[in-house]
Scaffold this motif. Structure first.
Motif, PDB file in Angstrom:
ATOM      1  N   PRO A   1      38.934  27.783  48.383  1.00  0.00           N
ATOM      2  CA  PRO A   1      37.377  27.952  48.678  1.00  0.00           C
ATOM      3  C   PRO A   1      37.365  27.427  50.035  1.00  0.00           C
ATOM      4  O   PRO A   1      36.558  26.801  50.479  1.00  0.00           O
ATOM      5  N   GLU A   2      38.214  28.011  50.929  1.00  0.00           N
ATOM      6  CA  GLU A   2      38.167  27.821  52.438  1.00  0.00           C
ATOM      7  C   GLU A   2      38.112  29.159  53.295  1.00  0.00           C
ATOM      8  O   GLU A   2      39.199  29.907  53.544  1.00  0.00           O
ATOM      9  N   PRO A   3      36.677  29.510  53.668  1.00  0.00           N
ATOM     10  CA  PRO A   3      36.606  30.732  54.325  1.00  0.00           C
ATOM     11  C   PRO A   3      37.511  30.871  55.715  1.00  0.00           C
ATOM     12  O   PRO A   3      37.768  31.979  56.246  1.00  0.00           O
ATOM     13  N   TRP A   4      37.751  29.732  56.374  1.00  0.00           N
ATOM     14  CA  TRP A   4      38.456  29.707  57.541  1.00  0.00           C
ATOM     15  C   TRP A   4      40.059  29.916  57.395  1.00  0.00           C
ATOM     16  O   TRP A   4      40.677  30.000  58.485  1.00  0.00           O
ATOM     17  N   ARG A   5      40.496  30.058  56.241  1.00  0.00           N
ATOM     18  CA  ARG A   5      41.895  30.107  56.005  1.00  0.00           C
ATOM     19  C   ARG A   5      42.189  31.698  56.434  1.00  0.00           C
ATOM     20  O   ARG A   5      41.204  32.348  56.113  1.00  0.00           O
ATOM     21  N   GLY A   6      43.374  31.928  56.960  1.00  0.00           N
ATOM     22  CA  GLY A   6      43.611  33.143  57.304  1.00  0.00           C
ATOM     23  C   GLY A   6      43.822  34.208  56.330  1.00  0.00           C
ATOM     24  O   GLY A   6      43.749  33.955  55.293  1.00  0.00           O
TER      25      GLY A   6
ATOM     26  N   LEU B   1      34.274  30.579  43.777  1.00  0.00           N
ATOM     27  CA  LEU B   1      33.890  30.365  45.101  1.00  0.00           C
ATOM     28  C   LEU B   1      35.255  30.634  45.792  1.00  0.00           C
ATOM     29  O   LEU B   1      34.961  31.020  47.168  1.00  0.00           O
ATOM     30  N   ALA B   2      36.375  30.688  45.354  1.00  0.00           N
ATOM     31  CA  ALA B   2      37.494  30.748  46.236  1.00  0.00           C
ATOM     32  C   ALA B   2      37.582  32.391  46.606  1.00  0.00           C
ATOM     33  O   ALA B   2      37.945  32.669  47.748  1.00  0.00           O
TER      34      ALA B   2
ATOM     35  N   ALA C   1      35.075  32.836  49.223  1.00  0.00           N
ATOM     36  CA  ALA C   1      35.494  32.333  50.639  1.00  0.00           C
ATOM     37  C   ALA C   1      36.231  33.604  51.395  1.00  0.00           C
ATOM     38  O   ALA C   1      36.242  33.621  52.348  1.00  0.00           O
TER      39      ALA C   1
ATOM     40  N   PHE D   1      30.079  27.005  53.167  1.00  0.00           N
ATOM     41  CA  PHE D   1      31.276  26.104  52.865  1.00  0.00           C
ATOM     42  C   PHE D   1      31.388  25.041  53.715  1.00  0.00           C
ATOM     43  O   PHE D   1      32.084  23.937  53.351  1.00  0.00           O
TER      44      PHE D   1
END
Lengths: 332, 340
Positions: A264-269, B221-222, B225, B249
């Motif tokens: 759940p980390e939108p900043w991951r590529g 949520l993943a 994201a 987030f």
């Protein structure tokens, strides 16, 4: 393979084959749902069994409880061979082993009140009745975070999370030594999952029961288990302490599973190349001659086709069924 | 009425004051406003019973039995009023310009017909294509959906494919009518982790390549994201927060969004007590009169017993339905502080 202490449940060469069903399959074809596994659960230990759908993890759970007879191999519960026990002996053992299913809608009888659902195992196994029975039902409901006033209600009057609490209350009512929890939180909302995990962890501590925690959710497994066993197409491919398997996964399949988890980390590529390379599921029944994972494996070489690789200890307590992995593990 | 603005792009879908009522006069969706821009991916996120699927189905006016009525001020698709459309226009819209992908790829195909025939039928229902041209297009779509052996899949029955392949084939079918909007209802929930990730990446690629707008409905949520530009967080029939995915987030504004993000189990962090939200999701018909999250909120205070309005915070069109928001400590973390 071997748990540190004297095992509570132990299976050796456990195998279950089913006749291939459906009109598409040729007659006489068999599919090995569980293809010969050795596994031991120590008293009080939580062992997670992970893998994709159809890998045989639920079947393994059912075999360990003696709910189905194995095609070959044996299951021992506290040294007693389940196969040798027969119906009567097995029934006596039943109160020491219980199961919690994924779907709290399907696992409770809709026509039984909570009282009746909980009373049945108490009457049969503990011979409780009258006020003793009532008292125990009250205690059970409170221990899973429900109100004792709810005993007269029926499953449809509860939410999914509450129903799972009832299913857990039923499982622990006879104070079992061993519980198989088959995807116990997968059908629940995220905000409720944590409640049920907390409950399971607390009960496990208080009742000192061993648990086989079957799940496909690696993040959940990380929170609850002591050891993790990874299954692929009916075989164990890796087994190690939880910390170890998350920090130093050795089998390429375990690594693929871990890399595939969406964060759940939108900043991951974007997608990792390694994940992208290994597309393709496994429709159909055919098993490759060698390692079952070789068709999807980035490390696959010619000696991977030479029979199914055995589990080998590559680090104290860390077992891996891959010929290529041993060479690369040292570098991680 | 507040209008939730789509970022920059021209608006493809506009929904104003949408409510859905179930049999027995029970409100399930309660005054929803939102817009979807061209090429934008908007996620409707929430737990079971929050009304996210009903909201999406209302867009196609294809509600399941048990729904008594839809009310709305207006619903537009490319400036055309969906709420006033007749049957034949609706039929052209559904599966045509607005296609849908469902959760369970095993039940979304008819098991008795080959995949290819079902694609060809869909294409010919929506476009004036010869059988040969439709077949060609179907094969191209299957390839575009990442199915390497398009010809084999074309001739297969649904049960002969794996779950991931079926979902890809269904996405191919949805794309074959050149939709402008793809509604994806829990598109990965029934799939294995390794396949989940592939399908999410496929949807992201297709949306980018085709300039497709995406309405993603999920509790995961993943997935949000990875796919969404903007998120509409729903709780008990209402939108409680509208933020960009980065805003949500990094600094969730509504206490519910924040608690939900904290609940996500992590691969890196082990909690002695897994974080959770106390209580249960209130069912339609049992919503509190004030803030609907009040019974489960760790920060409930005076004023929460009054109905909450969506209010703007910051300057980027962020909206939150909490009178305390803005004053909240806007950081995720804190770990085990929530009791329960």
């Amino acid at each position: 393979m071997r748990a540190a202490a004297k095992p509570l449940v132990e299976c050796t060469g456990l195998m279950k084959t089913y006749a291939a069903g459906g009109f598409a399959a040729p007659r006489g074809t068999h599919v090995a749902a569980v293809g010969g596994i050795n596994l031991a659960v120590a008293p009080g230990e939580t062992l997670a069994l992970v893998g994709e759908s159809g890998c045989g993890k639920s079947t393994t759970g059912r075999l360990l409880l003696g709910l189905e007879p194995p095609s070959s191999g044996s299951v021992k519960f506290d040294w007693a061979d389940l196969q040798a026990l027969g119906e009567r002996g097995l029934r006596a053992l039943r109160k020491r082993m219980q199961i919690v299913f994924q779907d709290p809608y399907g696992s409770l009888n809709p026509r039984f009140s909570v009282r009746r659902t909980l009373a049945e195992p108490l009457r049969i196994h503990l011979k409780l009745s009258g006020s003793g029975l009532e008292k125990r039902i009250r205690e059970l409901l409170e221990s899973v975070g429900l109100e004792s006033a709810h005993a007269g209600r029926y499953p449809h009057e509860f939410s999914g999370g509450q129903r799972q609490r009832i299913a857990i209350a039923r499982a622990i009512s006879v104070e079992p030594d061993f519980v198989v929890a088959d995807e116990p939180v997968s059908a629940l909302d995220i905000s409720i999952q944590g409640q049920i995990l907390r409950l399971l962890m607390e009960l496990r501590r208080r009742l000192a029961m061993a648990m086989l925690f079957i799940s496909h959710d690696l993040a959940v497994v990380r929170q609850v288990s002591d050891r993790v066993a990874v299954m692929y197409r009916g075989r164990l491919v890796e087994l190690a302490a939880t910390e170890r398997i998350f920090e130093h996964p050795a089998h390429p399949y375990t690594r693929l599973l871990l890399e595939s988890v969406l964060r759940p980390e939108p900043w991951r590529g974007g997608p990792d190349a390694s994940v992208r390379a290994q597309t393709g599921g496994h429709a159909g029944l055919s098993m490759p001659a060698g390692c079952a994972f070789s068709a999807r494996c980035p490390l696959a070489g010619s000696n991977c086709l030479d029979g199914s690789p055995p589990l080998r200890e590559i680090y104290p307590g860390h077992y891996c069924a891959c010929r290529e992995a041993a060479a690369t593990t040292n570098s991680i | 009425m507040t209008v939730l603005a789509a970022t920059d792009n021209a608006v493809l879908v506009r929904v104003e004051n949408l409510s859905v009522t179930l049999a027995g006069a029970v409100r399930a969706v309660d005054g929803i406003d939102f817009q979807i821009g061209h090429g934008e991916c908007v996620a409707l996120v929430g737990e079971s019973g929050c009304g996210k699927t009903l909201t999406a189905l209302s867009l196609l006016r294809s509600l399941p039995p048990g729904v008594e009525k839809i009310d709305c001020a207006r619903m537009e698709f490319e400036g055309r009023r969906i709420d006033l459309m007749g049957r034949s226009d609706l039929r052209r819209l559904r599966g045509g310009q607005a296609a849908m992908v469902f959760q369970d790829p095993t039940t979304s195909f008819n098991p008795l017909f080959r995949i290819g025939d079902q694609l060809v039928e869909t294409i010919r229902a929506h476009r004036k294509f010869s059988r040969a041209a439709a077949t060609k297009l179907a094969m191209r779509c299957l390839g575009e959906a990442g199915l390497e052996e398009a010809a084999r899949v074309f001739g297969s029955y649904p049960h002969q494919l794996s779950g991931g392949q079926r979902q890809r084939a269904f996405i191919a079918m949805a794309l074959s009518t050149e939709p402008k909007l793809l509604i994806a209802d829990e598109p990965t929930t029934a799939l294995d982790v390794t396949v989940q990730r592939q399908i999410v990446d496929l949807l992201a690629r297709l949306a980018r390549q085709r300039g497709l707008s995406l309405l993603l409905i999920t509790h995961n949520l993943a997935v949000v994201a990875r796919l969404a530009d903007r998120v509409l967080m729903m709780y008990a029939g209402q939108i409680v927060e509208c933020s960009t995915v980065e805003e949500l987030f990094s600094a969730p504004a509504h206490p519910y969004s924040r608690a939900l993000i904290e609940c996500l189990p992590s691969l890196e962090r082990v909690h002695s007590r897994p974080p959770t939200i106390p209580g249960n999701v209130p069912r339609p018909g049992h919503w509190p009169t004030g803030c609907r999250f009040i019974d489960r909120c760790a920060r409930a205070a005076g004023g929460c017993e009054l109905p909450q309005r969506l209010k703007a915070i910051g300057h980027g069109g962020r909206l939150v339905r909490c009178h305390l928001a803005g004053g909240l400590k806007n950081r995720v973390g804190g770990g085990d502080e929530s009791g329960g």
